[in-house]
Design a protein around this motif. Structure first.
Motif, PDB file in Angstrom:
ATOM      1  N   ARG A   1      14.881   8.320  29.289  1.00 36.80           N
ATOM      2  CA  ARG A   1      15.320   8.428  27.899  1.00 36.80           C
ATOM      3  C   ARG A   1      16.411   9.487  27.787  1.00 36.80           C
ATOM      4  O   ARG A   1      16.282  10.592  28.284  1.00 36.80           O
ATOM      5  CB  ARG A   1      14.144   8.819  27.020  1.00 36.80           C
ATOM      6  N   HIS A   2      17.488   9.138  27.109  1.00 37.57           N
ATOM      7  CA  HIS A   2      18.576  10.092  26.923  1.00 37.57           C
ATOM      8  C   HIS A   2      18.126  11.212  26.000  1.00 37.57           C
ATOM      9  O   HIS A   2      17.443  10.978  25.000  1.00 37.57           O
ATOM     10  CB  HIS A   2      19.803   9.392  26.323  1.00 37.57           C
ATOM     11  N   ALA A   3      18.499  12.438  26.331  1.00 37.89           N
ATOM     12  CA  ALA A   3      18.105  13.585  25.512  1.00 37.89           C
ATOM     13  C   ALA A   3      18.645  13.484  24.092  1.00 37.89           C
ATOM     14  O   ALA A   3      17.999  13.921  23.136  1.00 37.89           O
ATOM     15  CB  ALA A   3      18.595  14.882  26.155  1.00 37.89           C
ATOM     16  N   PHE A   4      19.824  12.871  23.934  1.00 35.17           N
ATOM     17  CA  PHE A   4      20.478  12.841  22.630  1.00 35.17           C
ATOM     18  C   PHE A   4      19.951  11.764  21.692  1.00 35.17           C
ATOM     19  O   PHE A   4      20.096  11.882  20.477  1.00 35.17           O
ATOM     20  CB  PHE A   4      21.991  12.610  22.797  1.00 35.17           C
ATOM     21  N   THR A   5      19.387  10.683  22.254  1.00 35.67           N
ATOM     22  CA  THR A   5      19.031   9.540  21.409  1.00 35.67           C
ATOM     23  C   THR A   5      17.925   8.697  22.033  1.00 35.67           C
ATOM     24  O   THR A   5      17.915   8.469  23.248  1.00 35.67           O
ATOM     25  CB  THR A   5      20.267   8.649  21.149  1.00 35.67           C
ATOM     26  N   ASP A   6      17.030   8.202  21.186  1.00 38.67           N
ATOM     27  CA  ASP A   6      15.980   7.294  21.647  1.00 38.67           C
ATOM     28  C   ASP A   6      16.510   5.886  21.894  1.00 38.67           C
ATOM     29  O   ASP A   6      15.807   5.049  22.452  1.00 38.67           O
ATOM     30  CB  ASP A   6      14.854   7.221  20.610  1.00 38.67           C
ATOM     31  N   ALA A   7      17.744   5.625  21.498  1.00 41.12           N
ATOM     32  CA  ALA A   7      18.308   4.284  21.656  1.00 41.12           C
ATOM     33  C   ALA A   7      18.645   3.972  23.115  1.00 41.12           C
ATOM     34  O   ALA A   7      18.873   2.813  23.458  1.00 41.12           O
ATOM     35  CB  ALA A   7      19.563   4.134  20.789  1.00 41.12           C
ATOM     36  N   LEU A   8      18.680   4.972  23.965  1.00 46.37           N
ATOM     37  CA  LEU A   8      19.019   4.769  25.373  1.00 46.37           C
ATOM     38  C   LEU A   8      17.858   5.192  26.260  1.00 46.37           C
ATOM     39  O   LEU A   8      17.481   6.367  26.275  1.00 46.37           O
ATOM     40  CB  LEU A   8      20.270   5.572  25.741  1.00 46.37           C
ATOM     41  N   GLY A   9      17.291   4.257  26.973  1.00 45.32           N
ATOM     42  CA  GLY A   9      16.264   4.564  27.959  1.00 45.32           C
ATOM     43  C   GLY A   9      14.922   4.977  27.381  1.00 45.32           C
ATOM     44  O   GLY A   9      14.124   5.597  28.080  1.00 45.32           O
ATOM     45  N   GLU A  10      14.639   4.629  26.148  1.00 48.16           N
ATOM     46  CA  GLU A  10      13.366   5.013  25.539  1.00 48.16           C
ATOM     47  C   GLU A  10      12.194   4.462  26.369  1.00 48.16           C
ATOM     48  O   GLU A  10      12.170   3.302  26.772  1.00 48.16           O
ATOM     49  CB  GLU A  10      13.283   4.484  24.108  1.00 48.16           C
ATOM     50  N   GLY A  11      11.219   5.318  26.628  1.00 49.96           N
ATOM     51  CA  GLY A  11      10.032   4.908  27.376  1.00 49.96           C
ATOM     52  C   GLY A  11      10.164   4.968  28.881  1.00 49.96           C
ATOM     53  O   GLY A  11       9.180   4.754  29.600  1.00 49.96           O
ATOM     54  N   ARG A  12      11.359   5.230  29.382  1.00 54.84           N
ATOM     55  CA  ARG A  12      11.532   5.294  30.825  1.00 54.84           C
ATOM     56  C   ARG A  12      11.371   6.731  31.326  1.00 54.84           C
ATOM     57  O   ARG A  12      11.698   7.667  30.617  1.00 54.84           O
ATOM     58  CB  ARG A  12      12.907   4.752  31.216  1.00 54.84           C
TER      59      ARG A  12
END
Length: 273
Positions: free
Chosen positions: A127-138
């Motif tokens: 998951r990207h530190a800046f946003t849950d829209a990228l890589g959430e749950g990984r």
């Protein structure tokens, strides 16, 4: 080559690197039937002590990718406080679904120069530190299965080792410049001076954000004040129990919007033996 101990050491401001490194370390320890200890290297107090290792030990060292490299304010502590003394090492970096660029090469070079012998390495999307829209749950369950397989491959290599192997080869240039963030318009943006803001209507001044900050940048007595250096790790934002912390810097928000627009395609884990 006989091993007696596995240790996981990781800088993990928002918990993603912790999760990935622990998954690999636990799988490898189980595969090798070796004791495992885990050591956070995140908060200032946790980075104060020199950690020395030696022959017969394997150290898994984890770090997130910040702008294509190791965090520039944290890397010096990795260099100064980790002493290999002939220990084997598995460097691991995480990245927020954009790219890890040169961070893995930098971590490998840092460990080799610090007296470690790298035997394997990995770059794990999270998951990207800046946003849950990228890589959430990984790392997710599929990632964990891949991590289990990688642990088995590392164990297989370790069982065959009779002498110290040459350093593991990974892509990238440890001396390369940092990635230049871009905004939604594709132009470079600068937000080095951006700091978290505080919604005083929600904040109870509990101090969770200040204690979590890996730079010790937030005033514990008045958490709305950030007199220290902020590295935009988002630890304060993600760990605030009242959702009172946020960033409103236009350049930073434009960069986040760009990432969300162009880097939605899930990236795969990359491993090296």
């Amino acid at each position: 080559m006989e091993l007696r101990q596995i240790t996981a050491v990781y800088y993990s401001a928002t918990g993603v690197t912790d999760k990935a490194v622990r998954a690999l370390a636990e799988a490898l320890a189980a595969e090798m039937a070796l004791p495992l200890s885990c050591r956070s290297f995140t908060r200032p107090g946790e980075r104060a002590e020199v950690l020395s290792f030696g022959e017969g030990e394997l150290v898994m060292v984890g770090c997130p990718t910040y702008a294509g490299r190791m965090p520039n304010k944290i890397a010096p502590d990795f260099q100064a406080k980790l002493r290999g003394n002939g220990a084997l090492a598995v460097p691991v970096v995480t990245f927020g679904n954009r790219a890890y660029d040169n961070s893995l090469a930098e971590l490998c070079a840092l460990l080799e120069s610090g007296g470690f012998h790298t035997v394997a390495a990995g770059a794990f999307p999270g998951r990207h530190a800046f946003t849950d829209a990228l890589g959430e749950g990984r790392p997710d369950w599929d990632d964990r299965r891949a991590i289990q397989r990688f642990a088995g491959q590392i164990a297989g290599k370790l069982r065959k080792l009779e002498v110290v192997p040459p350093p593991v080869e990974v892509p990238g240039d440890p001396e390369a410049p940092y990635y230049i963030p871009k905004g939604l318009d594709g132009e470079p943006v600068k937000f080095l001076k951006a700091k978290p803001r505080t919604d005083l209507g929600k904040c109870c001044n509990c101090g969770v954000c200040a204690r979590a900050c890996p730079m010790g940048a937030i005033d514990l007595s008045d958490v709305a004040e950030v007199p220290g250096t902020c590295i935009k790790c988002q630890s304060c934002v993600r760990k605030c129990t009242h959702h009172a912390k946020y960033f409103d810097d236009p350049a930073f928000l434009s960069h986040v919007a760009m990432l969300e627009k162009h880097f939605q395609e899930p990236k795969e884990m990359e491993t090296y033996l």
